[in-house]
Scaffold this motif. Structure first.
Motif, PDB file in Angstrom:
ATOM      1  N   ALA A 111      -4.892 -13.466  -1.889  1.00 59.55           N
ATOM      2  CA  ALA A 111      -5.085 -12.205  -2.616  1.00 59.55           C
ATOM      3  C   ALA A 111      -5.669 -11.120  -1.708  1.00 59.55           C
ATOM      4  CB  ALA A 111      -5.992 -12.438  -3.816  1.00 59.55           C
ATOM      5  N   VAL A 112      -6.619 -11.496  -0.835  1.00 58.70           N
ATOM      6  CA  VAL A 112      -7.175 -10.522   0.108  1.00 58.70           C
ATOM      7  C   VAL A 112      -6.070  -9.968   1.004  1.00 58.70           C
ATOM      8  CG1 VAL A 112      -8.675 -10.221   2.117  1.00 58.70           C
ATOM      9  CG2 VAL A 112      -9.515 -11.465   0.124  1.00 58.70           C
ATOM     10  N   SER A 113      -5.260 -10.855   1.549  1.00 60.25           N
ATOM     11  CA  SER A 113      -4.166 -10.425   2.436  1.00 60.25           C
ATOM     12  C   SER A 113      -3.177  -9.522   1.701  1.00 60.25           C
ATOM     13  CB  SER A 113      -3.456 -11.663   2.985  1.00 60.25           C
ATOM     14  OG  SER A 113      -2.363 -11.296   3.802  1.00 60.25           O
TER      15      SER A 113
ATOM     16  N   ALA B  74      -9.535   0.310   1.913  1.00 58.43           N
ATOM     17  CA  ALA B  74     -10.068   1.675   1.869  1.00 58.43           C
ATOM     18  C   ALA B  74     -11.187   1.883   2.885  1.00 58.43           C
ATOM     19  CB  ALA B  74     -10.573   1.981   0.463  1.00 58.43           C
ATOM     20  N   ALA B  75     -11.936   0.815   3.170  1.00 54.31           N
ATOM     21  CA  ALA B  75     -13.093   0.932   4.081  1.00 54.31           C
ATOM     22  C   ALA B  75     -12.720   0.621   5.523  1.00 54.31           C
ATOM     23  CB  ALA B  75     -14.203  -0.016   3.615  1.00 54.31           C
ATOM     24  N   LYS B  76     -11.453   0.512   5.837  1.00 57.58           N
ATOM     25  CA  LYS B  76     -11.039   0.106   7.183  1.00 57.58           C
ATOM     26  C   LYS B  76     -11.652   0.971   8.295  1.00 57.58           C
ATOM     27  CE  LYS B  76      -6.969  -1.654   7.735  1.00 57.58           C
ATOM     28  NZ  LYS B  76      -5.503  -1.884   7.906  1.00 57.58           N
ATOM     29  N   PRO B  77     -11.791   2.290   8.119  1.00 54.25           N
ATOM     30  CA  PRO B  77     -12.423   3.069   9.186  1.00 54.25           C
ATOM     31  C   PRO B  77     -13.857   2.625   9.497  1.00 54.25           C
ATOM     32  CG  PRO B  77     -11.270   4.518   7.650  1.00 54.25           C
ATOM     33  CD  PRO B  77     -11.289   3.155   7.032  1.00 54.25           C
TER      34      PRO B  77
ATOM     35  N   GLY C  88     -10.409 -11.698  -4.706  1.00 58.58           N
ATOM     36  CA  GLY C  88      -9.705 -11.373  -3.475  1.00 58.58           C
ATOM     37  C   GLY C  88      -8.952 -10.055  -3.552  1.00 58.58           C
ATOM     38  N   LEU C  89      -8.319  -9.783  -4.696  1.00 57.94           N
ATOM     39  CA  LEU C  89      -7.612  -8.514  -4.863  1.00 57.94           C
ATOM     40  C   LEU C  89      -8.564  -7.326  -4.786  1.00 57.94           C
ATOM     41  CD1 LEU C  89      -5.143  -9.475  -7.748  1.00 57.94           C
ATOM     42  CD2 LEU C  89      -4.516  -8.862  -5.390  1.00 57.94           C
TER      43      LEU C  89
ATOM     44  N   SER D 210      -2.518  -5.442   2.528  1.00 60.53           N
ATOM     45  CA  SER D 210      -1.209  -4.954   2.958  1.00 60.53           C
ATOM     46  C   SER D 210      -0.576  -3.998   1.949  1.00 60.53           C
ATOM     47  CB  SER D 210      -0.268  -6.126   3.226  1.00 60.53           C
ATOM     48  OG  SER D 210      -0.054  -6.888   2.049  1.00 60.53           O
ATOM     49  N   LYS D 211      -0.896  -4.187   0.650  1.00 61.63           N
ATOM     50  CA  LYS D 211      -0.291  -3.342  -0.380  1.00 61.63           C
ATOM     51  C   LYS D 211      -1.331  -2.959  -1.442  1.00 61.63           C
ATOM     52  CE  LYS D 211       4.182  -5.622   0.265  1.00 61.63           C
ATOM     53  NZ  LYS D 211       5.242  -6.457  -0.354  1.00 61.63           N
ATOM     54  N   PRO D 212      -2.349  -2.199  -1.062  1.00 63.16           N
ATOM     55  CA  PRO D 212      -3.401  -1.858  -2.027  1.00 63.16           C
ATOM     56  C   PRO D 212      -2.897  -1.039  -3.208  1.00 63.16           C
ATOM     57  CG  PRO D 212      -3.631  -0.544  -0.017  1.00 63.16           C
ATOM     58  CD  PRO D 212      -2.609  -1.601   0.267  1.00 63.16           C
ATOM     59  N   GLU D 213      -1.765  -0.324  -3.006  1.00 62.70           N
ATOM     60  CA  GLU D 213      -1.237   0.509  -4.091  1.00 62.70           C
ATOM     61  C   GLU D 213      -0.700  -0.320  -5.251  1.00 62.70           C
ATOM     62  OE1 GLU D 213       2.270  -0.372  -1.420  1.00 62.70           O
ATOM     63  OE2 GLU D 213       0.125   0.054  -1.168  1.00 62.70           O
ATOM     64  N   LYS D 214      -0.518  -1.634  -5.052  1.00 58.60           N
ATOM     65  CA  LYS D 214       0.019  -2.500  -6.102  1.00 58.60           C
ATOM     66  C   LYS D 214      -1.078  -3.221  -6.886  1.00 58.60           C
ATOM     67  CE  LYS D 214       4.630  -3.259  -4.233  1.00 58.60           C
ATOM     68  NZ  LYS D 214       5.692  -4.254  -3.986  1.00 58.60           N
ATOM     69  N   LEU D 215      -2.330  -2.789  -6.727  1.00 56.82           N
ATOM     70  CA  LEU D 215      -3.447  -3.477  -7.378  1.00 56.82           C
ATOM     71  C   LEU D 215      -3.235  -3.622  -8.881  1.00 56.82           C
ATOM     72  CD1 LEU D 215      -6.298  -4.721  -7.376  1.00 56.82           C
ATOM     73  CD2 LEU D 215      -7.209  -2.389  -7.635  1.00 56.82           C
ATOM     74  N   GLY D 216      -2.857  -2.547  -9.561  1.00 54.98           N
ATOM     75  CA  GLY D 216      -2.710  -2.611 -11.014  1.00 54.98           C
ATOM     76  C   GLY D 216      -1.701  -3.664 -11.445  1.00 54.98           C
TER      77      GLY D 216
END
Length: 308
Positions: free
Chosen positions: A204-206, A251-254, A242-243, A210-216
């Motif tokens: 789920a983390v992976s 979002a926090a990658k920076p 994990g999601l 890779s596709k955070p826009e698909k959370l919903g």
């Protein structure tokens, strides 16, 4: 209420208090930083009116007050709904400032309560109360630290620290979202009981990274798989976690990409964040939240050896 009494004849040099929304914790402290006693209660800020703070504190630490030790407090006790408001300081700044403390109004002559203010960021708008004290403690435990601190919790914080100052920070409602979704949404029906599934968490983390826009859509699939494919409650809970954590990391990658990262929080939750970061090649150090809180409050106490 739980309490551990100080040894006979031992009076605290000062008292540390962490007063959150749900709970109140206090420690009787020696000058050299040793914990002589600790006490907790469920009389958090959320249960008290303004005139209820002093009685709640006296109920918890009354036996420690014979010699009138100074009390240093952090957390929601200094919020607008707390004992008295300790106005936010603006980043970039040091996590704590001795001169920024606010004295709480008291009627009992044994009480001298100094409250540490929280911090605010104007753009993008963000605030913290309590975490600044843990950050100050982490900097005492890790002298010269430059990098990122992550404080997982109900409202997770990602904090950039450099040259002893907080440069910027960002808050994510990850923990609160997990609680709401697992306890109050349609997903609750498939998450009864405990248990955990590491493989489901990792996948789920992976997926979320890779596709955070698909959370919903991924969230509703937890419900659907429980109905038609026999998804186990432990796998559902791990995937939900994990999601949400994966979306936060995206979002926090920076903050974490290529950075030195240290986690401050409860052991189980910090372990989950460390596992998720490890899969991205980040070996995060971990610090105990209570130890950081006490080290931070010690920096504000005039009765502590080496206080700054």
């Amino acid at each position: 209420m739980t309490e551990t009494l100080t040894p006979a004849g031992t009076a605290p040099a000062w008292i540390a208090v962490d007063w959150g929304t749900s709970n109140l914790r206090a420690w009787a402290m020696a000058r050299d930083g040793r914990v002589l006693a600790e006490a907790t209660s469920d009389e958090g800020m959320g249960k008290l009116s303004r005139d209820g703070f002093e009685p709640a504190l006296l109920r918890l630490i009354g036996p420690w007050l014979e010699e009138k030790p100074p009390i240093v407090a952090c957390g929601m006790v200094g919020s607008r709904q707390g004992w008295c408001e300790a106005p936010y300081r603006t980043v970039p700044c040091t996590p704590l400032d001795m001169a920024g403390q606010v004295m709480a109004p008291t009627t009992d002559a044994r009480l001298r309560v100094a409250i540490a203010p929280g911090l605010k960021q104007t753009q993008p708008a963000d605030v913290m109360r309590g975490e600044e004290t843990q950050i100050a403690g982490a900097l005492r435990l890790l002298p010269g630290y430059d990098g990122v601190l992550c404080l997982p919790g109900t409202h997770s914080k990602w904090v950039h620290v450099s040259a002893g100052e907080i440069v910027s920070f960002q808050t994510f409602m990850t923990g609160e979202m997990f609680a709401l979704l697992s306890e109050a949404s349609v997903l609750r029906h498939g998450m009864q009981g405990g248990g955990w599934d590491d493989a489901a968490f990792d996948t789920a983390v992976s997926d979320a990274l890779s596709k955070p826009e698909k959370l919903g859509a991924r969230l509703f699939s937890l419900r659907a798989e429980g109905l038609i494919a026999g998804l186990s409650p432990q796998a559902a809970r791990a995937r939900l976690s994990g999601l949400l954590i994966g979306t936060e990391l995206a979002a926090a990658k920076p903050y974490w990409l290529g950075q030195r990262v240290t986690l401050i929080g409860a052991e189980k939750l910090s372990a989950a964040y460390a596992r998720a970061l490890s899969a991205q090649g980040v070996d995060a150090q971990r610090l105990n939240a209570t130890e950081c809180t006490l080290a931070g409050l010690a920096s504000l106490s005039p009765q502590t050896e080496g206080a700054r």
